[in-house]
Design a protein around this motif. Structure first.
Motif, mmCIF file in Angstrom:
data_model
loop_
_atom_site.group_PDB
_atom_site.id
_atom_site.type_symbol
_atom_site.label_atom_id
_atom_site.label_comp_id
_atom_site.label_asym_id
_atom_site.label_seq_id
_atom_site.Cartn_x
_atom_site.Cartn_y
_atom_site.Cartn_z
ATOM 1 N N ARG A 6 0.822 -1.204 0.000
ATOM 2 C CA ARG A 6 0.000 0.000 0.000
ATOM 3 C C ARG A 6 0.858 1.256 0.000
ATOM 4 N NH1 ARG A 6 -0.627 3.703 3.942
ATOM 5 N NH2 ARG A 6 -0.908 2.098 5.532
ATOM 6 N N ARG A 7 1.928 1.257 0.778
ATOM 7 C CA ARG A 7 2.821 2.411 0.818
ATOM 8 C C ARG A 7 3.550 2.611 -0.506
ATOM 9 N NH1 ARG A 7 5.531 1.329 6.799
ATOM 10 N NH2 ARG A 7 3.763 2.122 8.050
ATOM 11 N N ALA A 8 3.736 1.538 -1.255
ATOM 12 C CA ALA A 8 4.437 1.639 -2.536
ATOM 13 C C ALA A 8 3.571 2.238 -3.627
ATOM 14 C CB ALA A 8 4.933 0.261 -2.963
ATOM 15 N N LEU A 9 2.254 2.271 -3.402
ATOM 16 C CA LEU A 9 1.341 2.781 -4.412
ATOM 17 C C LEU A 9 1.223 4.308 -4.366
ATOM 18 C CD1 LEU A 9 -1.549 0.187 -4.054
ATOM 19 C CD2 LEU A 9 -0.187 0.565 -6.121
ATOM 20 N N LYS A 10 1.052 4.892 -5.538
ATOM 21 C CA LYS A 10 0.655 6.289 -5.606
ATOM 22 C C LYS A 10 -0.794 6.405 -5.129
ATOM 23 C CE LYS A 10 3.468 7.045 -9.776
ATOM 24 N NZ LYS A 10 3.393 7.382 -11.222
ATOM 25 N N PRO A 11 -1.237 7.590 -4.711
ATOM 26 C CA PRO A 11 -2.658 7.742 -4.364
ATOM 27 C C PRO A 11 -3.556 7.251 -5.491
ATOM 28 C CG PRO A 11 -1.435 9.682 -3.677
ATOM 29 C CD PRO A 11 -0.466 8.841 -4.478
ATOM 30 N N ASP A 12 -4.573 6.489 -5.130
ATOM 31 C CA ASP A 12 -5.523 5.889 -6.062
ATOM 32 C C ASP A 12 -4.883 4.806 -6.922
ATOM 33 O OD1 ASP A 12 -8.229 5.728 -6.782
ATOM 34 O OD2 ASP A 12 -7.871 6.824 -8.639
ATOM 35 N N GLY A 13 -3.735 4.280 -6.479
ATOM 36 C CA GLY A 13 -3.129 3.144 -7.159
ATOM 37 C C GLY A 13 -3.837 1.857 -6.769
ATOM 38 N N LEU A 14 -3.757 0.852 -7.625
ATOM 39 C CA LEU A 14 -4.492 -0.401 -7.448
ATOM 40 C C LEU A 14 -3.585 -1.510 -6.949
ATOM 41 C CD1 LEU A 14 -7.034 -2.198 -7.836
ATOM 42 C CD2 LEU A 14 -6.318 -2.489 -10.229
ATOM 43 N N PHE A 15 -4.105 -2.280 -6.008
ATOM 44 C CA PHE A 15 -3.413 -3.467 -5.486
ATOM 45 C C PHE A 15 -4.254 -4.695 -5.798
ATOM 46 C CE2 PHE A 15 -2.943 -6.516 -1.906
ATOM 47 C CZ PHE A 15 -1.616 -6.872 -2.108
ATOM 48 N N LEU A 16 -3.625 -5.703 -6.395
ATOM 49 C CA LEU A 16 -4.264 -6.989 -6.644
ATOM 50 C C LEU A 16 -3.374 -8.083 -6.075
ATOM 51 C CD1 LEU A 16 -5.572 -6.895 -10.356
ATOM 52 C CD2 LEU A 16 -6.949 -7.077 -8.281
ATOM 53 N N ALA A 17 -3.962 -8.973 -5.305
ATOM 54 C CA ALA A 17 -3.210 -10.095 -4.761
ATOM 55 C C ALA A 17 -3.996 -11.374 -4.980
ATOM 56 C CB ALA A 17 -2.928 -9.902 -3.271
ATOM 57 N N ALA A 18 -3.291 -12.446 -5.245
ATOM 58 C CA ALA A 18 -3.894 -13.771 -5.280
ATOM 59 C C ALA A 18 -3.225 -14.592 -4.193
ATOM 60 C CB ALA A 18 -3.700 -14.427 -6.643
ATOM 61 N N GLY A 26 -10.104 -8.988 5.807
ATOM 62 C CA GLY A 26 -9.809 -8.128 6.949
ATOM 63 C C GLY A 26 -8.389 -7.595 6.935
ATOM 64 N N LEU A 27 -7.460 -8.376 6.365
ATOM 65 C CA LEU A 27 -6.076 -7.906 6.274
ATOM 66 C C LEU A 27 -5.977 -6.652 5.410
ATOM 67 C CD1 LEU A 27 -3.983 -11.193 5.851
ATOM 68 C CD2 LEU A 27 -4.606 -9.984 7.955
ATOM 69 N N LEU A 28 -6.789 -6.580 4.347
ATOM 70 C CA LEU A 28 -6.779 -5.386 3.502
ATOM 71 C C LEU A 28 -7.161 -4.148 4.301
ATOM 72 C CD1 LEU A 28 -8.510 -6.708 0.255
ATOM 73 C CD2 LEU A 28 -6.133 -5.945 0.444
ATOM 74 N N GLN A 29 -8.185 -4.272 5.142
ATOM 75 C CA GLN A 29 -8.611 -3.143 5.960
ATOM 76 C C GLN A 29 -7.532 -2.770 6.964
ATOM 77 O OE1 GLN A 29 -12.412 -4.812 7.327
ATOM 78 N NE2 GLN A 29 -13.454 -3.263 6.102
ATOM 79 N N ARG A 30 -6.929 -3.764 7.598
ATOM 80 C CA ARG A 30 -5.867 -3.493 8.573
ATOM 81 C C ARG A 30 -4.676 -2.806 7.917
ATOM 82 N NH1 ARG A 30 -4.336 -8.759 11.788
ATOM 83 N NH2 ARG A 30 -2.845 -7.255 12.667
ATOM 84 N N ALA A 31 -4.428 -3.118 6.657
ATOM 85 C CA ALA A 31 -3.287 -2.532 5.951
ATOM 86 C C ALA A 31 -3.580 -1.130 5.439
ATOM 87 C CB ALA A 31 -2.879 -3.434 4.790
ATOM 88 N N THR A 49 -8.502 -7.210 -3.632
ATOM 89 C CA THR A 49 -8.442 -5.956 -4.388
ATOM 90 C C THR A 49 -8.545 -4.786 -3.422
ATOM 91 O OG1 THR A 49 -9.599 -7.025 -6.218
ATOM 92 C CG2 THR A 49 -9.457 -4.623 -6.269
ATOM 93 N N GLY A 50 -7.671 -3.825 -3.561
ATOM 94 C CA GLY A 50 -7.717 -2.628 -2.731
ATOM 95 C C GLY A 50 -7.066 -1.462 -3.456
ATOM 96 N N TRP A 51 -7.369 -0.270 -2.980
ATOM 97 C CA TRP A 51 -6.838 0.948 -3.603
ATOM 98 C C TRP A 51 -6.101 1.766 -2.554
ATOM 99 C CZ3 TRP A 51 -7.666 1.986 -8.847
ATOM 100 C CH2 TRP A 51 -8.577 1.153 -9.477
#
Length: 272
Positions: A105-117, A157-162, A239-241
């Motif tokens: 999340r810190r590596a993303l620019k604002p409004d950047g997208l994170f996808l994990a499998a 829940g990990l996405l929210q915690r992050a 998926t998170g932003w």
């Protein structure tokens, strides 16, 4: 800050991955296709992509212009640099999964997208059950043999915690058939997914225990044809932003201008 538990033997994991065969990475092919479909739906052009993976050659071939980094405890990602970060089937080996997501999340620019499998909790449940029953029957004990994998609600829940905005988690169970449990375990070695847990027993598993596990597997997890056995691989996509002011924001409590009863076309019943 507490030091995360040392769940994974990273040296063993590296050895196992180095022995993996490209033609056995069919689950990564499934994930790559899933990512591609979701990125098409997003309908945005990504110009700075980072991929966290234990299989750099595979993912570099899929995204030649991406920055490829290993899934080490500390990720080699620059802060607020990327508009897309992909994390590929590696969270189950992370000593600190939340820490991995926070770094992404810190590596993303604002409004950047994170996808994990990530592998979900139903993954290899058949093998886990068979090995546990066989080990108890043969040795009278039980040892860790398959990496712990989170349930879909926990991973969401990990996405929210992050600190991700608009977090979503959804899962897809895949049923794969094998001639028998030995063929499945051989395939896991070819995937680089054999036991890399720090607390694993580091001596060879007795042959009679594996034979007993294969028998239990065949008795309980037959495929529909009655000749082969099935193995479940549950793929959970996260998926998170990265938060940004341009994203939809929830209204503050009490700011609604329309009564819910009016919207639903029903009568409001006051509570006593």
């Amino acid at each position: 800050m507490d030091t995360p538990p040392n769940i994974t033997d990273r040296a063993a994991l590296t050895r196992h991955r180095d022995r993996a065969l490209p033609d056995a990475l069919f689950l990564h092919d499934v994930v790559a296709d899933e990512f591609q479909e979701r990125l098409i739906e997003v309908n945005r052009t990504f110009t700075k992509i980072a991929i966290v993976t234990g299989f750099p050659e595979f993912w570099a071939a899929k995204y030649p212009d991406a920055t490829i980094v290993g899934d080490d405890d500390t990720l080699a990602l620059e802060v607020e640099t990327y508009d897309l970060v992909l994390h590929t089937l590696a969270l189950h080996w992370a000593n600190d999964p939340v820490g991995q997501l926070v770094q992404c999340r810190r590596a993303l620019k604002p409004d950047g997208l994170f996808l994990a499998a990530s592998f979900g909790g139903q993954t290899l449940n058949e093998l886990r059950t068979s090995l546990a029953e066989a080990e108890i029957a043969v040795t009278g004990g039980l040892s860790p043999r398959i990496a712990p994998m989170g349930e879909i609600r926990d991973l969401g829940g990990l996405l929210q915690r992050a600190g991700f905005a608009l977090p979503v988690a959804d899962g897809t169970p895949l049923q794969v058939s094998y001639a028998n449990a030995f063929h499945l375990m051989h395939d896991l070695r070819k995937m680089g997914e054999n036991n890399s847990l720090s607390d694993r027993i580091k001596t060879f598993t007795p042959r009679n225990m594996l034979t007993e596990a294969a028998t239990i597997y065949a008795d309980n997890f037959r495929a529909e044809d009655g000749k082969r056995v099935t193995a479940t691989f549950e793929i959970i996509t996260l998926t998170g932003w990265a938060p940004a002011e341009s994203q939809p924001q929830p209204l503050r409590p009490g700011s609604a201008k329309t009564r819910l009863a009016d919207a639903l076309g029903t009568d409001e019943t006051p509570l006593k």
